[in-house]
Scaffold this active site. Structure first.
Site, PDB file in Angstrom:
ATOM      1  N   ASP A   1      -0.025  -5.085   4.721  1.00  0.00           N
ATOM      2  CA  ASP A   1      -1.419  -4.680   4.526  1.00  0.00           C
ATOM      3  C   ASP A   1      -2.281  -5.812   3.980  1.00  0.00           C
ATOM      4  O   ASP A   1      -3.467  -5.625   3.737  1.00  0.00           O
ATOM      5  CB  ASP A   1      -1.485  -3.465   3.589  1.00  0.00           C
ATOM      6  CG  ASP A   1      -2.601  -2.495   3.964  1.00  0.00           C
ATOM      7  OD1 ASP A   1      -3.121  -2.601   5.091  1.00  0.00           O
ATOM      8  OD2 ASP A   1      -2.957  -1.644   3.137  1.00  0.00           O
TER       9      ASP A   1
ATOM     10  N   ASP B   1      -5.855   6.368  -0.295  1.00  0.00           N
ATOM     11  CA  ASP B   1      -5.199   5.609   0.758  1.00  0.00           C
ATOM     12  C   ASP B   1      -6.209   4.926   1.677  1.00  0.00           C
ATOM     13  O   ASP B   1      -5.833   4.260   2.630  1.00  0.00           O
ATOM     14  CB  ASP B   1      -4.283   6.521   1.576  1.00  0.00           C
ATOM     15  CG  ASP B   1      -3.335   5.748   2.466  1.00  0.00           C
ATOM     16  OD1 ASP B   1      -3.054   4.570   2.144  1.00  0.00           O
ATOM     17  OD2 ASP B   1      -2.880   6.295   3.489  1.00  0.00           O
TER      18      ASP B   1
ATOM     19  N   ASP C   1       0.832  -1.202   0.000  1.00  0.00           N
ATOM     20  CA  ASP C   1       0.000   0.000   0.000  1.00  0.00           C
ATOM     21  C   ASP C   1       0.867   1.251   0.000  1.00  0.00           C
ATOM     22  O   ASP C   1       1.382   1.668   1.035  1.00  0.00           O
ATOM     23  CB  ASP C   1      -0.924  -0.006   1.221  1.00  0.00           C
ATOM     24  CG  ASP C   1      -1.862   1.194   1.233  1.00  0.00           C
ATOM     25  OD1 ASP C   1      -2.017   1.829   0.172  1.00  0.00           O
ATOM     26  OD2 ASP C   1      -2.446   1.470   2.289  1.00  0.00           O
TER      27      ASP C   1
ATOM     28  N   LYS D   1       1.402   7.867   0.749  1.00  0.00           N
ATOM     29  CA  LYS D   1       1.814   7.848   2.143  1.00  0.00           C
ATOM     30  C   LYS D   1       3.176   8.517   2.319  1.00  0.00           C
ATOM     31  O   LYS D   1       3.959   8.604   1.366  1.00  0.00           O
ATOM     32  CB  LYS D   1       1.937   6.397   2.633  1.00  0.00           C
ATOM     33  CG  LYS D   1       0.630   5.644   2.763  1.00  0.00           C
ATOM     34  CD  LYS D   1       0.913   4.214   3.233  1.00  0.00           C
ATOM     35  CE  LYS D   1      -0.375   3.434   3.393  1.00  0.00           C
ATOM     36  NZ  LYS D   1      -1.182   3.916   4.527  1.00  0.00           N
TER      37      LYS D   1
ATOM     38  N   ARG E   1     -11.194  -0.612   2.413  1.00  0.00           N
ATOM     39  CA  ARG E   1     -12.653  -0.739   2.496  1.00  0.00           C
ATOM     40  C   ARG E   1     -13.272  -0.962   1.127  1.00  0.00           C
ATOM     41  O   ARG E   1     -14.370  -1.525   1.025  1.00  0.00           O
ATOM     42  CB  ARG E   1     -13.234   0.500   3.182  1.00  0.00           C
ATOM     43  CG  ARG E   1     -13.091   1.795   2.423  1.00  0.00           C
ATOM     44  CD  ARG E   1     -13.288   3.006   3.323  1.00  0.00           C
ATOM     45  NE  ARG E   1     -12.180   3.142   4.263  1.00  0.00           N
ATOM     46  CZ  ARG E   1     -12.120   4.104   5.196  1.00  0.00           C
ATOM     47  NH1 ARG E   1     -13.111   4.979   5.315  1.00  0.00           N
ATOM     48  NH2 ARG E   1     -11.086   4.185   6.008  1.00  0.00           N
TER      49      ARG E   1
END
Length: 510
Positions: free
Chosen positions: A298, A357, A280, A287, A361
């Site tokens: 992740d 980011d 990620d 990030k 979900r």
């Protein structure tokens, strides 16, 4: 290869290179825990002043190594602190600490409290997990020594007076199954992200499934495990918009993997959903560079649900389990999803993307809807989902949200597994906050600083169609910077043991 056995010998007379006993912390001095009585008797009155002179207290995590000088048949005594009381949680941690401290010995005997099957299981699991090491990428050091070699004892014995009793033997073997599953999850999490991108991760699950079938393909009543993989073309054709959108910036396309275990006569069906973001970067909402190397973890949720399903099948628990691992790599690329894009999730709901980011979900939404098609009795998703949960609970405690009954089941399972968790609410206001998008059905995020982990859970709840459900946010405990108890640094395998205990509970209820 280390061998593990049960034995009923006296710890004072065992000829293992190292014998391990527990100490319970007291008001003024530590007491020898059950299992170590013969050792205390052999030392007699000299033991208490010796411990006092060494500053030994018996506090949890304390490890003291003492040469026995002939007092015991074993040349080394290892004392491990259990804290103020003997519990299965304390035993796991103490056995794990002993495993890391007992190096350069050919054999070891564990004389920790083991008067019940639950204690035997805790001691065995704790030692196995504490002894875990990830050495796949280690080679020859500067001194020519093979750094992949293991300096752990080759022969480990768990001492218990009930070594020949069937419940004890069963607990011992079950512990080995669960520990192996946790180790598998740890291996996947620890693998460098360039070597475990979504297609490779999917192949690893396929291999694990086929290896399971080969290992257990004998006799009647053999547990059956099936693996199905959806590639990028199938995902696009069937409308898995969350997975496709997250994977658009990567040169390696997403995958959805289904692992199914259907035992004969099962009356309860559990669906597990795991977040499998193999790396990620944050996508276009990139990030910070510091700590980004840990983003290989992740996919820990996906690793946990797959490994747990294989363990449940190996234990032949009479509960149907279907696990979905939603795999994607969240990268920057010319075709990456942009903030402001609208994505159609599997099943038709639309989501406005406001922060790339917050990708976990999105893939979980697809998988949750897919899991619901099997009409499970309850659904549990596991994900390294939000930094907000780490802020709230720290890096050793997972947050549990969802329906009260399922959350209670998860909490009880976590206690039995020796994994820390805490219930968190989904306030009613979150129902409206996830609907604040002006262009789509749902807003992926709303940029309100407070309650980000609770918002994420409310978002996921939109895709479970009212089924009994719990969400386990493992962003904190999935990856550790240092070892403690039976938990090693790096990938921890958090969630595997809890899910197995959850299924045990469902099996007992059936």
């Amino acid at each position: 290869m280390t061998t593990y056995t049960l034995r009923s010998a006296s710890p004072a007379k065992t000829r293992a290179d190292v014998v391990v006993i527990g100490l319970v912390q007291g008001d003024d001095r530590p007491a020898v825990a059950p299992g170590g009585e013969d050792v205390a008797k052999a030392w007699g009155r000299k033991l208490s002043p010796m411990l006092a002179s060494l500053g030994v207290t018996g506090k949890a995590g304390e490890v003291t190594r003492i040469p026995t000088a002939g007092t015991l048949s074993s040349p080394v005594l290892l004392l491990v602190g259990l804290g103020t009381e003997v519990s299965t949680t304390a035993l796991r941690a103490a056995a794990g600490s002993a495993a890391r401290a007992a190096t350069n010995a050919a054999s070891l005997a564990l004389a920790l409290p083991a008067t019940s099957p639950a204690e035997v299981r805790a001691v065995t699991e704790g030692y196995l997990l504490g002894a875990y090491a990830f050495t796949s990428y280690k080679g020859t050091g500067k001194d020519g020594k093979d750094t992949t070699s293991d300096d752990r004892p080759a022969d480990v014995v768990v001492l218990t007076a009930d070594a020949r009793k069937k419940p004890t033997v069963a607990a011992f073997e079950e512990a080995r199954v669960v520990a192996a599953a946790v180790a598998t999850a740890r291996d996947w999490v620890n693998t460098p992200p360039g070597d475990l991108r979504p297609p490779a991760f999917a192949r690893a699950v396929e291999t694990a499934g086929s290896d399971f079938v080969k290992e257990h393909a004998h006799g009647r009543g053999t547990p059956k495990v099936g693996v199905t993989v959806w590639d990028e073309e199938q995902l696009a054709a069937q409308g898995f918009g969350g997975l496709i959108s997250v994977g658009r910036g990567s040169s390696e396309p997403p995958r959805l993997v289904e692992l199914s275990y259907v035992p004969k006569g099962a009356t309860t069906h559990l669906a597990l959903v795991g977040k499998g973001i193999t790396f990620d970067s944050g996508g276009l909402s990139i990030k910070p560079a510091q700590g980004m190397h840990e983003m290989k973890s992740d996919m820990a949720g996906a690793a946990a649900v797959v490994a747990a399903t294989l363990a449940v099948a190996a234990l032949r628990l009479p509960v149907r389990v279907t696990a979905y691992a939603a795999m994607a790599e969240n990268m920057l690329g010319s075709d990456a999803t942009r903030p402001g894009d609208v994505v159609t999730i599997y099943g038709g709901r639309t989501v406005e993307v406001l922060n790339t980011d917050a990708e976990g979900r999105m893939v979980l939404a697809d998988a949750l809807v897919k899991a619901g098609e099997g009409e499970p009795d309850l659904v549990v998703d596991v994900a390294t989902l939000t930094g907000a949960m780490v802020v709230a609970l720290g890096d050793r405690v997972a947050g549990v949200m969802g329906d009260d009954e399922v959350v209670a089941r998860m909490r009880a399972a976590a206690v039995a597994a020796g994994e820390e968790s805490w219930p968190m609410p989904i306030p009613e206001e979150m129902h409206e906050r996830v609907r604040t998008s002006k262009v789509a059905d749902l807003a992926q995020v709303d940029w309100v600083r407070w309650g980000g982990g609770l918002y994420a859970a409310a978002f996921l709840r939109e895709f479970v169609a009212g089924r009994p459900w719990a969400h386990l946010d493992i962003a904190g405990p999935a990856f550790g910077s240092s070892a403690h108890g039976h938990v090693t640094a790096g990938g921890t395998g958090y969630g595997v043991s809890t899910l197995v205990e959850l299924v045990r509970g469902l099996a007992d209820q059936a």
